[in-house]
Design an enzyme around this catalytic site. Structure first.
Site, PDB file in Angstrom:
ATOM      1  N   ASN A  12       0.851  -1.193   0.000  1.00 15.28           N
ATOM      2  CA  ASN A  12       0.000   0.000   0.000  1.00 15.28           C
ATOM      3  C   ASN A  12       0.888   1.244   0.000  1.00 15.28           C
ATOM      4  O   ASN A  12       1.434   1.632   1.024  1.00 15.28           O
ATOM      5  CB  ASN A  12      -0.897  -0.034   1.250  1.00 15.28           C
ATOM      6  CG  ASN A  12      -1.793   1.186   1.341  1.00 15.28           C
ATOM      7  OD1 ASN A  12      -1.924   1.953   0.385  1.00 15.28           O
ATOM      8  ND2 ASN A  12      -2.417   1.387   2.498  1.00 15.28           N
ATOM      9  N   LYS A  14       0.083   4.274  -0.428  1.00 18.46           N
ATOM     10  CA  LYS A  14      -0.593   5.488   0.071  1.00 18.46           C
ATOM     11  C   LYS A  14      -0.371   6.651  -0.922  1.00 18.46           C
ATOM     12  O   LYS A  14      -0.444   6.417  -2.113  1.00 18.46           O
ATOM     13  CB  LYS A  14      -0.132   5.791   1.489  1.00 18.46           C
ATOM     14  CG  LYS A  14      -0.278   4.550   2.399  1.00 18.46           C
ATOM     15  CD  LYS A  14      -0.183   4.837   3.838  1.00 18.46           C
ATOM     16  CE  LYS A  14      -0.332   3.536   4.623  1.00 18.46           C
ATOM     17  NZ  LYS A  14      -0.362   3.708   6.054  1.00 18.46           N
ATOM     18  N   HIS A  94      -9.814   1.562   4.776  1.00 21.83           N
ATOM     19  CA  HIS A  94      -8.548   1.763   5.492  1.00 21.83           C
ATOM     20  C   HIS A  94      -8.769   2.787   6.605  1.00 21.83           C
ATOM     21  O   HIS A  94      -9.540   3.737   6.437  1.00 21.83           O
ATOM     22  CB  HIS A  94      -7.473   2.242   4.509  1.00 21.83           C
ATOM     23  CG  HIS A  94      -6.107   2.232   5.117  1.00 21.83           C
ATOM     24  ND1 HIS A  94      -5.680   3.217   5.980  1.00 21.83           N
ATOM     25  CD2 HIS A  94      -5.084   1.337   5.025  1.00 21.83           C
ATOM     26  CE1 HIS A  94      -4.440   2.936   6.377  1.00 21.83           C
ATOM     27  NE2 HIS A  94      -4.065   1.805   5.811  1.00 21.83           N
ATOM     28  N   GLU A  96      -7.093   5.211   7.596  1.00 23.27           N
ATOM     29  CA  GLU A  96      -6.828   6.609   7.228  1.00 23.27           C
ATOM     30  C   GLU A  96      -8.048   7.216   6.544  1.00 23.27           C
ATOM     31  O   GLU A  96      -8.349   8.396   6.708  1.00 23.27           O
ATOM     32  CB  GLU A  96      -5.579   6.678   6.340  1.00 23.27           C
ATOM     33  CG  GLU A  96      -4.315   6.520   7.175  1.00 23.27           C
ATOM     34  CD  GLU A  96      -3.140   5.908   6.439  1.00 23.27           C
ATOM     35  OE1 GLU A  96      -3.182   5.817   5.200  1.00 23.27           O
ATOM     36  OE2 GLU A  96      -2.178   5.500   7.121  1.00 23.27           O
ATOM     37  N   GLU A 158      -5.823  -4.388  10.925  1.00 26.34           N
ATOM     38  CA  GLU A 158      -4.811  -3.351  11.086  1.00 26.34           C
ATOM     39  C   GLU A 158      -5.118  -2.509  12.322  1.00 26.34           C
ATOM     40  O   GLU A 158      -5.901  -1.547  12.242  1.00 26.34           O
ATOM     41  CB  GLU A 158      -4.799  -2.428   9.872  1.00 26.34           C
ATOM     42  CG  GLU A 158      -4.460  -3.104   8.568  1.00 26.34           C
ATOM     43  CD  GLU A 158      -3.862  -2.117   7.589  1.00 26.34           C
ATOM     44  OE1 GLU A 158      -2.696  -2.284   7.240  1.00 26.34           O
ATOM     45  OE2 GLU A 158      -4.550  -1.169   7.201  1.00 26.34           O
ATOM     46  N   GLY A 164       1.928   2.933  10.723  1.00 22.62           N
ATOM     47  CA  GLY A 164       2.851   4.048  10.467  1.00 22.62           C
ATOM     48  C   GLY A 164       3.621   4.517  11.683  1.00 22.62           C
ATOM     49  O   GLY A 164       4.197   5.606  11.682  1.00 22.62           O
ATOM     50  N   SER A 202       2.928  -1.405  10.602  1.00 20.89           N
ATOM     51  CA  SER A 202       4.374  -1.411  10.854  1.00 20.89           C
ATOM     52  C   SER A 202       5.027  -2.762  10.578  1.00 20.89           C
ATOM     53  O   SER A 202       5.904  -3.214  11.325  1.00 20.89           O
ATOM     54  CB  SER A 202       4.669  -0.945  12.289  1.00 20.89           C
ATOM     55  OG  SER A 202       4.288   0.402  12.449  1.00 20.89           O
TER      56      SER A 202
HETATM   57  P1  PGA Z   1       2.497   0.850   7.698  1.00 21.59           P
HETATM   58  O1  PGA Z   1       1.063   1.003   7.002  1.00 21.59           O
HETATM   59  O2  PGA Z   1       3.071  -0.463   7.218  1.00 21.59           O
HETATM   60  O3  PGA Z   1       3.277   2.027   7.223  1.00 21.59           O
HETATM   61  O4  PGA Z   1       2.268   0.839   9.160  1.00 21.59           O
HETATM   62  C1  PGA Z   1       0.201  -0.063   6.897  1.00 21.59           C
HETATM   63  C2  PGA Z   1      -1.120   0.412   6.381  1.00 21.59           C
HETATM   64  O5  PGA Z   1      -1.573   1.494   6.739  1.00 21.59           O
HETATM   65  O6  PGA Z   1      -1.765  -0.249   5.573  1.00 21.59           O
END
Ligand code: PGA
Length: 240
Positions: A12, A14, A94, A96, A158, A164, A202
């Site tokens: 992903n 983003k 997601h 976000e 998640e 993140g 992460s």
């Molecule tokens: P990250 O993001 O690996 O940077 O924590 C995962 C995600 O948001 O799908």
């Protein structure tokens, strides 16, 4: 031991990278079987031209007119467009998007339905904001996956606090949550516990295999580390 069968690594990206050249470069080092690359919409076509083994996914979509697929919705992208562009998967819900764009479980359910209608595989993201808040997970499942044929979807667990942050969810804890999620899915549908569940938050080269091997997730959803050539290659190598 190989976990290739039925195991997926979702990249992903983003809102990255900023140029087509970089997108092509990242796509070429991520081009492995079992990997689904989810670039920003504007790079889908270019990524498709670069990859031979990886599959293509989108990070989001919106609801179109059920009859035509489209509609007067400024700035949005329909599942039909994604299909025509070569996507096989769409990330839905997601955290976000839930946090920044107030997407709720009802919308997540509608998007999931539309994605399925186009014959694409939705990767539905769920996860609690505060560690241990299982009620939130329960609600996301009960409302967001209402009337959804679980056989045709993938769930990404998640935990929001792990996304993140560089501070992933403890592997044993994540496994407990996975068992919990499966128990709720089993209550909704016969064989609901068979729905594939990925871990995201992460993920890095050191922990990726643990989520798959130790905690028996059917893959990982990788954000930040999917943009780093060496790290992502090591994640892929460790799992496949
Ligand atoms: P990250 O993001 O690996 O940077 O924590 C995962 C995600 O948001 O799908």
């Amino acid at each position: 031991m190989s976990f290739r069968k039925d195991t997926l690594i979702i990249a992903n990206w983003k809102m990255n990278p900023q140029t087509t050249e970089e997108a092509k470069k990242i796509a070429s080092f991520s081009d492995e079987k079992g990997v689904v690359i989810c670039p920003p919409f504007v790079f889908l076509r270019q990524v498709k031209d670069v990859v031979k083994k990886a599959e293509l996914g989108a990070q989001n979509c919106f609801l179109g007119n059920p009859a035509t697929g489209g509609g007067a919705i400024t700035g949005e992208i329909s599942p039909k467009m994604l299909k025509k562009t070569g996507c096989g998967y769409v990330i839905v819900g997601h955290s976000e998007r839930r946090n920044l764009f107030q997407e709720d479980d009802v919308l997540v359910a509608k998007k999931t339905e539309m994605v399925l209608k186009e014959g694409l595989t939705p990767i539905v993201c769920i996860g609690e904001k505060d560690a241990g808040d299982v009620e939130q997970i329960k609600e996301q499942i009960n409302k967001g996956l209402k009337n959804i044929p679980l056989k045709k979807i993938i769930i990404a667990y998640e935990p929001v606090f792990a996304i993140g942050t560089g501070d992933p969810c403890d592997v044993d804890e994540a496994e407990k949550k996975k068992v919990f999620i499966k128990s709720i899915l089993a209550k909704i549908y016969k064989n609901g516990e068979e729905t594939p569940i990925l871990y995201g938050g992460s993920v890095n080269r050191k922990n990726a295999l643990l989520y798959v091997k130790k905690a028996s997730f059917q893959g990982v959803l990788v954000g930040g580390a999917s943009l780093k050539a060496k790290e992502f290659k090591e994640i892929v190598k460790s799992i496949f």
